[in-house]
Write a protein that holds these residues in place. Structure first.
Motif, PDB file in Angstrom:
ATOM      1  N   THR A  34       0.782  -1.202  -0.037  1.00  0.00           N
ATOM      2  CA  THR A  34       0.106  -0.023  -0.069  1.00  0.00           C
ATOM      3  C   THR A  34       0.751   1.239   0.120  1.00  0.00           C
ATOM      4  O   THR A  34       1.715   1.092   0.715  1.00  0.00           O
ATOM      5  CB  THR A  34      -0.894   0.009   1.280  1.00  0.00           C
ATOM      6  OG1 THR A  34      -0.287  -0.071   2.341  1.00  0.00           O
ATOM      7  CG2 THR A  34      -1.861  -1.162   1.039  1.00  0.00           C
ATOM      8  N   VAL A  35       0.442   2.077  -0.860  1.00  0.00           N
ATOM      9  CA  VAL A  35       1.292   3.368  -1.024  1.00  0.00           C
ATOM     10  C   VAL A  35       0.597   4.691  -0.935  1.00  0.00           C
ATOM     11  O   VAL A  35      -0.569   4.838  -1.207  1.00  0.00           O
ATOM     12  CB  VAL A  35       1.956   3.132  -2.415  1.00  0.00           C
ATOM     13  CG1 VAL A  35       3.221   2.214  -2.446  1.00  0.00           C
ATOM     14  CG2 VAL A  35       1.357   3.320  -3.580  1.00  0.00           C
ATOM     15  N   LEU A  47      -0.091  18.408  -8.077  1.00  0.00           N
ATOM     16  CA  LEU A  47      -1.133  18.239  -9.165  1.00  0.00           C
ATOM     17  C   LEU A  47      -1.796  17.155  -8.955  1.00  0.00           C
ATOM     18  O   LEU A  47      -3.194  17.086  -9.108  1.00  0.00           O
ATOM     19  CB  LEU A  47      -0.150  17.995 -10.300  1.00  0.00           C
ATOM     20  CG  LEU A  47      -1.120  18.087 -11.777  1.00  0.00           C
ATOM     21  CD1 LEU A  47      -1.654  19.438 -11.861  1.00  0.00           C
ATOM     22  CD2 LEU A  47       0.049  17.762 -12.769  1.00  0.00           C
ATOM     23  N   ALA A  48      -1.534  16.152  -8.309  1.00  0.00           N
ATOM     24  CA  ALA A  48      -2.268  14.768  -7.779  1.00  0.00           C
ATOM     25  C   ALA A  48      -1.584  14.172  -6.869  1.00  0.00           C
ATOM     26  O   ALA A  48      -0.568  14.257  -6.630  1.00  0.00           O
ATOM     27  CB  ALA A  48      -2.524  14.146  -8.975  1.00  0.00           C
ATOM     28  N   PHE A  49      -2.673  13.702  -5.870  1.00  0.00           N
ATOM     29  CA  PHE A  49      -1.950  12.962  -4.367  1.00  0.00           C
ATOM     30  C   PHE A  49      -3.382  11.771  -4.340  1.00  0.00           C
ATOM     31  O   PHE A  49      -4.260  12.003  -4.381  1.00  0.00           O
ATOM     32  CB  PHE A  49      -1.944  13.664  -3.340  1.00  0.00           C
ATOM     33  CG  PHE A  49      -1.714  13.204  -2.259  1.00  0.00           C
ATOM     34  CD1 PHE A  49      -0.278  12.718  -1.979  1.00  0.00           C
ATOM     35  CD2 PHE A  49      -2.624  12.933  -1.164  1.00  0.00           C
ATOM     36  CE1 PHE A  49      -0.159  11.895  -0.658  1.00  0.00           C
ATOM     37  CE2 PHE A  49      -2.385  12.018  -0.082  1.00  0.00           C
ATOM     38  CZ  PHE A  49      -0.934  11.562   0.090  1.00  0.00           C
ATOM     39  N   ARG A  50      -2.609  10.593  -4.084  1.00  0.00           N
ATOM     40  CA  ARG A  50      -3.637   9.379  -3.692  1.00  0.00           C
ATOM     41  C   ARG A  50      -2.791   8.789  -2.409  1.00  0.00           C
ATOM     42  O   ARG A  50      -1.778   8.465  -2.642  1.00  0.00           O
ATOM     43  CB  ARG A  50      -3.895   8.654  -4.955  1.00  0.00           C
ATOM     44  CG  ARG A  50      -4.789   7.363  -4.568  1.00  0.00           C
ATOM     45  CD  ARG A  50      -6.362   8.054  -4.394  1.00  0.00           C
ATOM     46  NE  ARG A  50      -6.727   8.943  -5.243  1.00  0.00           N
ATOM     47  CZ  ARG A  50      -7.104   8.746  -6.437  1.00  0.00           C
ATOM     48  NH1 ARG A  50      -7.102   7.545  -7.201  1.00  0.00           N
ATOM     49  NH2 ARG A  50      -7.492   9.680  -7.436  1.00  0.00           N
ATOM     50  N   ARG A  51      -3.456   8.469  -1.402  1.00  0.00           N
ATOM     51  CA  ARG A  51      -2.829   7.360  -0.553  1.00  0.00           C
ATOM     52  C   ARG A  51      -3.963   6.498  -0.167  1.00  0.00           C
ATOM     53  O   ARG A  51      -5.205   6.522  -0.186  1.00  0.00           O
ATOM     54  CB  ARG A  51      -2.735   8.253   1.019  1.00  0.00           C
ATOM     55  CG  ARG A  51      -2.105   7.297   2.143  1.00  0.00           C
ATOM     56  CD  ARG A  51      -2.024   8.015   3.370  1.00  0.00           C
ATOM     57  NE  ARG A  51      -3.276   8.230   4.133  1.00  0.00           N
ATOM     58  CZ  ARG A  51      -4.065   7.198   4.670  1.00  0.00           C
ATOM     59  NH1 ARG A  51      -3.393   6.098   5.003  1.00  0.00           N
ATOM     60  NH2 ARG A  51      -5.029   7.464   5.389  1.00  0.00           N
ATOM     61  N   SER A  59       3.527   7.746   4.717  1.00  0.00           N
ATOM     62  CA  SER A  59       3.883   7.693   3.230  1.00  0.00           C
ATOM     63  C   SER A  59       3.411   8.994   2.471  1.00  0.00           C
ATOM     64  O   SER A  59       3.870   9.176   1.586  1.00  0.00           O
ATOM     65  CB  SER A  59       3.266   6.364   2.913  1.00  0.00           C
ATOM     66  OG  SER A  59       1.749   6.581   2.859  1.00  0.00           O
ATOM     67  N   GLY A  60       2.316   9.380   2.867  1.00  0.00           N
ATOM     68  CA  GLY A  60       1.879  10.857   2.252  1.00  0.00           C
ATOM     69  C   GLY A  60       2.736  11.835   2.388  1.00  0.00           C
ATOM     70  O   GLY A  60       3.234  12.490   1.086  1.00  0.00           O
ATOM     71  N   GLU A  61       3.692  11.904   3.421  1.00  0.00           N
ATOM     72  CA  GLU A  61       4.752  13.205   3.395  1.00  0.00           C
ATOM     73  C   GLU A  61       5.886  12.741   2.953  1.00  0.00           C
ATOM     74  O   GLU A  61       6.505  13.503   2.214  1.00  0.00           O
ATOM     75  CB  GLU A  61       5.049  13.278   5.240  1.00  0.00           C
ATOM     76  CG  GLU A  61       6.208  14.317   5.430  1.00  0.00           C
ATOM     77  CD  GLU A  61       5.520  15.799   4.837  1.00  0.00           C
ATOM     78  OE1 GLU A  61       6.309  16.628   4.806  1.00  0.00           O
ATOM     79  OE2 GLU A  61       4.239  15.938   5.003  1.00  0.00           O
ATOM     80  N   GLY A 123       5.654   6.719  -1.691  1.00  0.00           N
ATOM     81  CA  GLY A 123       6.096   6.502  -0.388  1.00  0.00           C
ATOM     82  C   GLY A 123       5.318   5.136   0.033  1.00  0.00           C
ATOM     83  O   GLY A 123       4.038   5.150  -0.201  1.00  0.00           O
ATOM     84  N   GLY A 124       5.766   4.355   0.902  1.00  0.00           N
ATOM     85  CA  GLY A 124       4.892   3.240   1.411  1.00  0.00           C
ATOM     86  C   GLY A 124       5.661   1.872   1.465  1.00  0.00           C
ATOM     87  O   GLY A 124       5.367   0.739   2.412  1.00  0.00           O
TER      88      GLY A 124
END
Length: 142
Positions: A34-35, A47-51, A59-61, A123-124
């Motif tokens: 999971t990332v 522009l885009a982000f997904r956790r 992992s978001g940071e 990240g993750g």
């Protein structure tokens, strides 16, 4: 007036950013990881982000800092790790600047027509996994 000229490249679009996110997530899911995925434009703006729901919060940071580092230094973060080790030529760089730099594999600059147009950070997973997921995602762009 077109934004793409002989001296500039078309900017990274939100559709391309979403393509990168989906490709990175699919690669991570296939590996059972999971990332979080961050895509920045050429100015360093989100522009885009997904956790993923189950991804560790940090992992978001880390995905965002990896993307920012790759963008600012125009280099994959995997190539920078040894440069900031205690015996490396840029060992003081992470603390010398008041910027969110992170020298861990998983960040890639994004180029079009030889121009830097953004960056991708994952990240993750382990650093090696994050780098592989980012590379897989980047290969989906034309």
């Amino acid at each position: 007036m077109s934004t793409a000229t002989a001296t500039s490249a078309a900017p990274l679009t939100t559709q391309e950013a979403e393509t990168l996110i989906m490709a990175a997530r699919h690669a991570a899911e296939a590996a059972g990881v999971t990332v979080s995925v961050t895509v920045l434009d050429a100015g360093g703006h989100l522009l885009a982000f997904r956790r993923d729901d189950r991804a560790v919060l940090i992992s978001g940071e880390t995905s965002t800092r990896k993307a920012y580092t790759a963008l600012q230094l125009n280099a994959p973060t995997v190539d920078l790790v040894d440069l900031v080790k205690p015996d490396g030529p840029f060992h003081s760089l992470p603390t010398a600047l008041d910027r969110p730099l992170l020298f861990i594999a998983g960040g890639l600059p994004i180029h079009r027509d030889g121009r830097l147009i953004g960056a991708l950070g994952i990240g993750g997973g382990t650093p090696e996994q994050d780098h592989a997921f980012a590379t897989t995602a980047l290969n989906t762009l034309p």
